[in-house]
Design a protein around this motif. Structure first.
Motif, short mmCIF file in Angstrom:
data_model
loop_
_atom_site.label_atom_id
_atom_site.label_comp_id
_atom_site.label_asym_id
_atom_site.label_seq_id
_atom_site.Cartn_x
_atom_site.Cartn_y
_atom_site.Cartn_z
N ASP A 7 141.57 44.82 37.56
CA ASP A 7 141.53 45.32 36.25
C ASP A 7 142.67 45.77 35.96
O ASP A 7 143.12 47.26 36.28
CB ASP A 7 140.15 46.21 35.78
N SER A 8 143.68 45.27 34.94
CA SER A 8 144.95 45.89 34.71
C SER A 8 145.02 46.98 33.74
O SER A 8 146.06 47.56 33.53
CB SER A 8 145.93 44.87 34.26
N SER A 9 143.66 47.14 33.20
CA SER A 9 143.69 48.23 32.09
C SER A 9 143.61 49.71 32.73
O SER A 9 143.91 50.64 32.09
CB SER A 9 142.57 47.98 31.12
N LYS A 10 143.15 49.63 34.14
CA LYS A 10 143.09 50.83 34.68
C LYS A 10 144.31 51.39 35.32
O LYS A 10 145.18 50.46 35.82
CB LYS A 10 141.94 50.81 35.83
N GLU A 11 144.53 52.85 35.65
CA GLU A 11 145.65 53.28 36.33
C GLU A 11 145.42 53.07 37.63
O GLU A 11 144.41 52.97 38.14
CB GLU A 11 145.66 54.60 36.13
N LEU A 12 146.67 52.76 38.26
CA LEU A 12 146.65 52.23 39.84
C LEU A 12 146.32 53.58 40.65
O LEU A 12 146.86 54.65 40.43
CB LEU A 12 147.88 51.66 40.19
N GLU A 13 145.32 53.53 41.71
CA GLU A 13 144.95 54.47 42.46
C GLU A 13 146.36 54.93 43.55
O GLU A 13 146.55 56.31 43.77
CB GLU A 13 143.98 54.15 43.42
N ILE A 14 147.10 54.03 43.67
CA ILE A 14 148.52 54.43 44.56
C ILE A 14 149.45 55.22 43.72
O ILE A 14 150.26 55.70 44.38
CB ILE A 14 149.20 53.15 44.93
N MET B 78 137.20 42.99 51.47
CA MET B 78 137.89 41.79 50.82
C MET B 78 138.98 41.55 51.70
O MET B 78 139.66 42.33 52.08
CB MET B 78 138.62 42.28 49.34
N LYS B 79 139.14 40.23 52.11
CA LYS B 79 140.24 39.55 52.85
C LYS B 79 141.49 39.44 52.08
O LYS B 79 141.48 39.49 50.87
CB LYS B 79 139.59 38.22 53.50
N ILE B 80 142.57 39.55 52.87
CA ILE B 80 143.91 39.49 52.31
C ILE B 80 144.03 38.22 51.39
O ILE B 80 144.60 38.41 50.18
CB ILE B 80 145.01 39.56 53.16
N HIS B 81 143.62 37.21 51.99
CA HIS B 81 143.91 35.90 51.36
C HIS B 81 143.13 35.54 49.96
O HIS B 81 143.35 34.65 49.30
CB HIS B 81 143.43 34.64 52.44
N GLU B 82 141.98 36.31 49.89
CA GLU B 82 141.23 36.20 48.71
C GLU B 82 141.78 37.24 47.52
O GLU B 82 141.21 36.86 46.34
CB GLU B 82 139.62 37.15 49.13
N TRP B 83 142.64 37.78 47.33
CA TRP B 83 143.22 38.44 46.47
C TRP B 83 144.10 37.74 45.34
O TRP B 83 145.10 37.06 45.91
CB TRP B 83 144.23 39.64 47.07
N THR B 84 143.69 37.69 44.35
CA THR B 84 144.74 37.20 43.08
C THR B 84 144.90 38.10 42.19
O THR B 84 144.20 39.40 42.20
CB THR B 84 144.12 35.98 42.60
N THR B 85 145.78 38.14 41.23
CA THR B 85 146.06 39.21 40.49
C THR B 85 144.66 39.40 39.42
O THR B 85 144.36 40.33 38.57
CB THR B 85 147.04 38.77 39.27
N GLY C 118 140.81 49.29 52.26
CA GLY C 118 141.42 50.44 51.30
C GLY C 118 142.70 49.99 51.09
O GLY C 118 143.30 50.05 49.86
N MET C 119 143.44 49.52 52.21
CA MET C 119 145.03 49.23 52.29
C MET C 119 145.08 48.25 51.07
O MET C 119 146.11 48.32 50.16
CB MET C 119 145.42 49.04 53.51
N VAL C 120 144.35 46.97 51.15
CA VAL C 120 144.54 46.02 50.31
C VAL C 120 144.21 46.40 48.86
O VAL C 120 145.10 46.19 47.88
CB VAL C 120 143.68 44.91 50.48
N LYS C 121 143.03 47.12 48.68
CA LYS C 121 142.89 47.60 47.09
C LYS C 121 143.76 48.67 46.67
O LYS C 121 143.96 48.52 45.42
CB LYS C 121 141.61 48.14 47.32
#
Length: 380
Positions: free
Chosen positions: A12-19, A1-8, A62-65
């Motif tokens: 899936d905001s229902s899942k806990e963040l990996e970070i 996934m490219k950086i510019h393709e990312w939106t909120t 992986g960094m973007v995700k």
């Protein structure tokens, strides 16, 4: 996934963040900062040292995700427009909320991140090893107090400690305007309102326009990044408020030309007059690693108070004499970085090698350690 393709909507905001797993590990290891860079595992700063975790290197995708799900759409838009975004991150760990100040940025076309852990409890002056004069700097009725230092020098923590002292000892209304909010204050003797840019108000200038209608006694205006911010803050000081702020400068006297350089030459005389009239004190700060278990690091402090002599020197563009003015004003609580270094060397909190490395005048410090006092130069 490219950086510019990312939106909120991508996440899936229902899942806990990996970070969040990385944040919790940082809390468990008592680290101060988290560094994420493509091609390397996460790196923690612990007791001032950078330590990579025993994890696989982070890929570009992986960094973007990993990092982008932390941002709301506003910060995503800012990131795309400016190449970076600042925001606060709250992580629940062992039943308690922990706050981090996050800077997400691009370097060499790839996403990177640095997150600073914000201590949950605001430490008092004594725990921070700050000089007693810091208490006096909290007692002004109006004017400005600036904390000067480079990134990571502890400016925000020191200001938080000062505001919390006011909170526990005075009956005032404190208004903070922050980007993002770092320390959360628990009101005691004071009424406290904290506004975060983007979340509570659209920008700094709108926040300051509202502030004059919100009846504050004391204002924290964050970092002095440009001439408009400084002009707005100094105007608040002129109109009867006590204003606290931070600025990137290497020393207390060096802050004056740093501010002046924000303005065109034909404004310099007027700005010098405004600084001389409204500035109460500038505190320069550095953090130095210790050789004791009392504290992992201690603040090396320089204090310039604006007495009559200092006001005259600033108005007359004689910044080169401010160091001598600090030495002369020692009885009034002023001090140079070497005074602070000498104090911690005498207490055996820091090593001589570390002190000499950061001292602005190594020979003078060596003379003091030999018992030779250095007298202040005359100011004509």
């Amino acid at each position: 996934m490219k950086i510019h393709e990312w939106t909120t909507s991508t996440f899936d905001s229902s899942k806990e963040l990996e970070i969040d797993k990385i944040y919790r590990a940082a809390i468990d290891h008592n680290c101060s900062d988290i560094h994420l860079q493509v091609g390397r595992p996460p790196i923690f700063r612990m007791r001032g040292e950078l330590t990579p975790l025993k994890m696989a290197p982070i890929t570009e995708e992986g960094m973007v995700k990993l990092t982008f799900p932390m941002m709301d759409q506003r910060n995503v838009d800012i990131f795309h427009a400016e190449g970076g975004a600042d925001f606060a991150k709250v992580v629940e760990h062992k039943g308690e909320p922990w706050r981090f100040r996050v800077n997400l940025f691009t370097q060499l076309g790839k996403v990177g991140m640095v997150a600073r852990k914000i201590e949950r409890n605001i430490p008092p002056f004594g725990k921070l090893q700050l000089p007693p004069i810091m208490e006096e700097l909290c007692k002004y009725d109006q004017g400005m107090v600036l904390l000067a230092g480079v990134t990571g020098s502890g400016k925000s923590t020191t200001i938080a400690s000062m505001l919390d002292w006011i909170n526990h000892n005075m009956n005032k209304h404190i208004l903070t305007i922050e980007d993002p909010i770092e320390f959360i204050y628990t009101p005691d003797q004071c009424l406290i309102n904290q506004r975060e840019l983007g979340q509570d108000v659209v920008d700094f200038h709108v926040a300051m326009k509202h502030a004059v209608r919100e009846d504050p006694d004391i204002m924290l205006v964050g970092e002095m990044r440009d001439k408009d911010t400084f002009e707005t803050a100094i105007h608040a000081a002129e109109t009867g408020h006590l204003v606290f702020g931070t600025i990137h400068a290497s020393s207390a006297p060096g802050t004056i030309p740093r501010i002046i350089d924000l303005f065109p030459a034909d404004h310099h005389a007027a700005i010098r007059a405004a600084i001389a009239m409204n500035m109460n004190a500038i505190v320069g700060q550095k953090l130095l690693k210790t050789i004791t278990d009392v504290a992992p690091r201690v603040p090396i402090i320089e204090i310039l108070k604006f007495n009559t002599m200092v006001q005259k020197l600033v108005r007359e563009d004689q910044d080169n004499k401010l160091y001598a003015a600090i030495r002369i004003g020692a009885e009034d609580g002023m001090q140079l970085f070497n005074d602070s270094l000498y104090f911690f060397l005498q207490k055996e909190y820091i090593s001589r090698a570390a002190a000499f490395e950061v001292s602005p005048n190594v020979e003078e410090l060596k003379m003091r350690l030999k018992g030779i006092e250095v007298k202040a130069a005359a100011i004509l």
